[in-house]
Design an enzyme around this catalytic site. Structure first.
Site, PDB file in Angstrom:
ATOM      1  CB  THR A 138       2.558  -6.840   1.724  1.00 30.02           C
ATOM      2  OG1 THR A 138       1.970  -5.524   1.618  1.00 30.02           O
ATOM      3  CG2 THR A 138       2.704  -7.202   3.188  1.00 30.02           C
ATOM      4  CG  ASP A 139       2.598  -8.339  -3.807  1.00 26.77           C
ATOM      5  OD1 ASP A 139       3.849  -8.264  -3.792  1.00 26.77           O
ATOM      6  OD2 ASP A 139       1.967  -9.368  -4.110  1.00 26.77           O
ATOM      7  CB  CYS A 140      -1.052  -3.668  -0.857  1.00 22.15           C
ATOM      8  SG  CYS A 140      -1.263  -4.880   0.447  1.00 22.15           S
ATOM      9  CE1 TYR A 141      -0.560  -0.099   3.963  1.00 19.92           C
ATOM     10  CE2 TYR A 141      -1.486  -2.230   3.355  1.00 19.92           C
ATOM     11  CZ  TYR A 141      -1.657  -0.923   3.784  1.00 19.92           C
ATOM     12  OH  TYR A 141      -2.901  -0.468   4.043  1.00 19.92           O
TER      13      TYR A 141
END
Lengths: 384, 136
Positions: A138-141
């Site tokens: 994901t964008d954050c992970y």
């Protein structure tokens, strides 16, 4: 004369508490009587050490750089799948999980030599465990793949959480069929070849407090060699079963959900376990203190094997079909004698729960309380 | 006087394809029961035998085997109770056909009597902690 938990704790802190095991109290009551013992004894310690499939651990293995989100992906510990449907690096490993490539019962009966329970034992023993995870990114992970080794000392959290433990009574398993069967109650020989049971009987926690008057949510206990707590009533908890005149359940009844810090536990009291033809599991050591608040509670703790009855069930047909007819009720003194008589046949008996280890736990807990290292708790709420 | 012995025979690979046990019957009048066998061509062979016969014949038969280069050990050496792994639950007790396991009524601890063991291996499958090991 009634006592309170607060008063008992004051005596524990001063090193003056009188603590005996659920085995010792039997003779003590015979010698001194209920009244005297209720006055003199502060705590009775109970224990059990048996296979409990509904066991597992929550692990938070810490964030990687860059970060990975296991939730929605996959996670393996020593090739055994764990559950990752939680937050980014929180996982749950269940005792009966098996490697994807384990042949299971394809070669019957399967060995089930290594599963979740064995990993829990190794983790607690301080061994490195291989971790393999994948996420979708994901964008954050952003990280999608992770291969590393984890060790319990480096984990943010490792918590043993058992949805069901310490069953109050259990079936005695026999086999009426003409072939050997492999069950969670062990290997059962055909035509009533043997009978297997699983309870520490007179030492077992819930037999000593049959109506859950002192054991409740929040009760502090010995769990896997460390400190744990009763989290809730366990799954399948059922207090409304047939009981003896003394109130002792004659079939599986109450259960406990337990929780505790795995980091403080020991592999001596959490053992990976394999049932041929059935699966992998975890054997858990549990010790529960019972405060002797009054004569009624004391009377319950003086229960002995000859007064506790268990149902004999056929595991070749009746159990698997869910049509459990009780072939006979036998007591734990008979079971421990080495044989029971069913349909006119003398059948050798075996226990799956270790009485010797349960006794050891009851004595360890007794030692902790006597030394003032372990204080008793009021239940936050009683069990149903 | 008739005697009975349980022995594990280890054959060097050169003897695996030779008829040997036959001579125990023919030449020494011994009665034997094969409890377990593993014989693979070109490899070491192992045989667990219960041999019965007159003391003199038994000794001569065993000498015959030894002279051929077969290693002979008492049977119990091959089954091992790993006490560190044992939890003393007693799951082995009822499954054992020869009562080789006993539980002390006072200590509630299990003990294993090798002399009674016939290596049927039922305990290996029955032990949930894999505390019974076979060396075969």
């Amino acid at each position: 004369m009634a006592k309170t938990i607060k008063e008992i704790n004051e005596r524990i802190k001063k090193g003056k508490a009188v603590v005996v095991t659920a085995e010792e109290i039997i003779d003590l009551v015979k010698e001194k009587g209920i009244k005297r013992c209720a006055k003199d004894v502060d705590v009775v310690t109970t224990a059990t050490f048996g296979p409990m499939c509904s066991s597992g651990v929550f692990i938070n293995f810490g964030h990687t750089k860059p970060k990975i989100k296991v939730g929605g992906g996959k996670i393996y510990l020593n090739d055994v799948p764990a559950y990752g449907g939680l937050a980014a690096v929180d996982i749950y490993l269940g005792a009966s999980a098996l490697p994807d490539d384990d042949p299971r019962n394809k070669v019957y009966p399967g060995e089930f030599g290594y599963g979740g329970g064995h990993i829990i034992e190794e983790l607690v023993a301080g061994k490195d465990i291989r971790l393999k995870a994948s996420g979708y990114g994901t964008d954050c992970y952003p990280k999608k793949e992770l291969k590393t080794k984890i060790n319990i000392r480096d984990l943010d959290k490792a918590i043993l959480y058992n949805p069901r433990s310490a069953y109050q009574n259990y079936n005695v398993a026999v086999n009426l069929s003409d072939r050997v069967i492999y069950t969670y109650m062990g290997v059962l020989q055909p035509r009533l070849g043997n009978a297997n049971y699983c309870s520490s009987g007179q030492l077992s926690p819930l037999f000593n407090d049959p109506y859950y008057e002192t054991i409740g949510i929040g009760t502090r206990i010995f769990l896997g060699g460390g400190i744990g707590y009763v989290a809730f009533s366990g799954t399948q908890h059922n207090p409304r079963v047939k009981r003896t005149k003394k109130g002792i359940p004659k079939e599986p009844a109450g259960t406990l959900a337990l929780i505790g810090d795995l980091k403080k536990m020991s592999s001596k009291w959490l053992r990976g376990t394999s049932f041929t033809g059935y699966g992998a599991t975890l054997t858990v050591g549990i010790g529960v203190p019972i405060p002797i608040l009054n004569e009624k509670i004391l009377r319950f703790t003086a229960i002995e094997d000859s007064q506790i009855y268990a149902p004999v069930i056929d595991y070749s047909k009746a159990y698997p079909l869910g049509k459990e007819t009780v072939l006979k009720e036998v007591n734990y003194a008979q079971l421990r004698s080495g044989s029971i008589k069913i349909k006119g046949k003398e059948i050798p008996t075996s226990s799956l729960s270790s009485y010797a280890k349960a006794r050891e736990i009851a004595n360890i807990l007794k030692g902790w309380i006597k030394k003032g290292k372990f204080l008793l708790t009021e239940p936050v709420t009683p069990l149903p | 006087m008739v005697r009975k012995k349980r022995v594990v025979l280890t054959f060097p690979h050169s003897l695996v394809d030779k008829p040997i046990t036959y001579h125990l019957v023919k030449d020494y009048g011994l009665v034997f029961n094969i409890l377990k066998a593993r014989v693979t061509p070109q490899e070491e062979g192992r045989l667990v035998l219960e041999i019965e016969g007159k003391r003199e014949n038994l000794n001569r038969g065993i000498k015959f085997l030894k002279d051929l280069g077969i290693r002979i050990e008492p049977l119990a050496q091959d089954i091992r109770w790993v006490e560190e792994k044992c939890t003393h639950c007693g799951a082995c007790l009822a499954i054992c056909p020869t009562q080789a396991f006993t539980i002390d009524p006072t200590t509630r601890k299990v003990s294993f009597d090798k002399k009674k063991c016939i290596v049927c291996e039922l305990c290996i499958k029955a032990c949930p902690y894999r505390a019974m090991e076979i060396r075969f």
